[in-house]
Design a protein around this motif. Structure first.
Motif, mmCIF file in Angstrom:
data_model
loop_
_atom_site.group_PDB
_atom_site.id
_atom_site.type_symbol
_atom_site.label_atom_id
_atom_site.label_comp_id
_atom_site.label_asym_id
_atom_site.label_seq_id
_atom_site.Cartn_x
_atom_site.Cartn_y
_atom_site.Cartn_z
ATOM 1 N N PRO A 1 -33.921 2.109 9.313
ATOM 2 C CA PRO A 1 -33.636 2.693 8.168
ATOM 3 C C PRO A 1 -35.005 3.785 7.967
ATOM 4 O O PRO A 1 -34.880 4.481 7.125
ATOM 5 N N GLU A 2 -36.076 3.648 8.315
ATOM 6 C CA GLU A 2 -36.949 4.486 8.430
ATOM 7 C C GLU A 2 -36.777 5.822 9.191
ATOM 8 O O GLU A 2 -37.562 7.207 9.030
ATOM 9 N N ASP A 3 -35.739 6.011 9.721
ATOM 10 C CA ASP A 3 -34.904 7.195 10.241
ATOM 11 C C ASP A 3 -34.259 8.153 9.325
ATOM 12 O O ASP A 3 -33.792 9.101 9.378
ATOM 13 N N THR A 4 -33.876 7.393 8.162
ATOM 14 C CA THR A 4 -33.354 8.018 7.022
ATOM 15 C C THR A 4 -34.134 9.445 6.403
ATOM 16 O O THR A 4 -35.269 9.491 6.157
ATOM 17 N N ALA A 5 -33.386 10.530 6.292
ATOM 18 C CA ALA A 5 -34.121 11.589 6.038
ATOM 19 C C ALA A 5 -32.927 12.893 6.293
ATOM 20 O O ALA A 5 -31.922 12.707 6.748
ATOM 21 N N MET A 6 -33.331 14.033 5.731
ATOM 22 C CA MET A 6 -32.599 15.295 5.916
ATOM 23 C C MET A 6 -33.155 15.712 7.060
ATOM 24 O O MET A 6 -34.396 15.878 7.374
ATOM 25 N N TYR A 7 -32.239 15.952 8.026
ATOM 26 C CA TYR A 7 -32.442 16.557 9.413
ATOM 27 C C TYR A 7 -32.161 18.202 9.293
ATOM 28 O O TYR A 7 -31.307 18.585 9.069
ATOM 29 N N TYR A 8 -33.190 18.888 10.062
ATOM 30 C CA TYR A 8 -32.817 20.396 10.325
ATOM 31 C C TYR A 8 -33.303 20.925 11.371
ATOM 32 O O TYR A 8 -34.424 20.193 12.225
ATOM 33 N N CYS A 9 -32.498 21.926 11.790
ATOM 34 C CA CYS A 9 -32.830 22.398 13.292
ATOM 35 C C CYS A 9 -33.514 24.006 12.925
ATOM 36 O O CYS A 9 -33.341 24.148 11.887
ATOM 37 N N ALA A 10 -34.359 24.257 13.927
ATOM 38 C CA ALA A 10 -35.107 25.400 13.586
ATOM 39 C C ALA A 10 -35.549 26.026 14.993
ATOM 40 O O ALA A 10 -35.388 25.517 15.886
ATOM 41 N N VAL A 11 -35.534 27.338 14.718
ATOM 42 C CA VAL A 11 -35.999 28.081 16.073
ATOM 43 C C VAL A 11 -37.091 29.064 16.031
ATOM 44 O O VAL A 11 -37.262 29.686 14.954
ATOM 45 N N ASP A 12 -37.678 29.359 17.093
ATOM 46 C CA ASP A 12 -38.769 30.181 16.985
ATOM 47 C C ASP A 12 -38.729 30.895 18.445
ATOM 48 O O ASP A 12 -38.606 30.382 19.369
ATOM 49 N N PHE A 13 -39.119 32.320 18.206
ATOM 50 C CA PHE A 13 -38.922 33.161 19.372
ATOM 51 C C PHE A 13 -40.115 33.148 20.226
ATOM 52 O O PHE A 13 -40.657 34.185 20.274
ATOM 53 N N VAL A 14 -40.336 31.988 20.988
ATOM 54 C CA VAL A 14 -41.725 31.948 21.772
ATOM 55 C C VAL A 14 -41.018 31.128 23.093
ATOM 56 O O VAL A 14 -40.200 30.353 22.936
ATOM 57 N N THR A 15 -41.493 31.711 24.071
ATOM 58 C CA THR A 15 -41.131 31.104 25.450
ATOM 59 C C THR A 15 -42.033 30.269 26.153
ATOM 60 O O THR A 15 -42.944 30.402 26.831
#
Length: 126
Positions: free
Chosen positions: A87-101
């Motif tokens: 239940p504690e995994d309940t959330a809005m999930y977002y993916c994100a990107v950053d341009f670093v290697t």
């Protein structure tokens, strides 16, 4: 133009599994950090998992051993497989990107990401 579109969220019972997907375009995934974040109501946003150079990965302690981040470069899609959901995994999930290697564990430590998706809701009932 960078685009990130999440899908795969839903409602599951505790102990269940979900696969989140993030279709992306407009950048070179091999030289970028990509991550999954989540934010529950009334709580701060937190990183869940990240993937970086060489497809190296990093995980938050809260999901270590229960989740797997991966990417399919041919399909331009990032995934998050989540098992033994709580239940504690309940959330809005977002993916994100950053341009670093950098490798996945460094991607995990980053808080500032260039681009974000709109999110997909995950609800886990007990």
């Amino acid at each position: 133009q960078v685009q990130l579109v999440e899908s795969g969220g839903g409602s599951v019972q505790a102990g269940g599994s979900l696969r989140l997907s993030c279709a992306h375009s407009g950048f070179n995934v091999r030289t970028s950090c990509m991550a999954w974040f989540r934010q529950a109501p009334g709580k701060e946003r937190e990183v869940v998992a990240a993937i970086g150079y060489g497809a190296t990965t990093g995980y938050a302690d809260s999901v270590q051993g229960r989740s797997s981040i991966s990417r399919d470069n041919a399909k331009n899609t990032l995934y998050l497989d989540m098992n033994s959901l709580k239940p504690e995994d309940t959330a809005m999930y977002y993916c994100a990107v950053d341009f670093v290697t950098v490798v996945g564990n460094w991607c995990l430590k980053k808080q500032e990401y260039n681009y974000w998706g709109q999110g997909t809701q995950v609800t886990v009932s007990s």
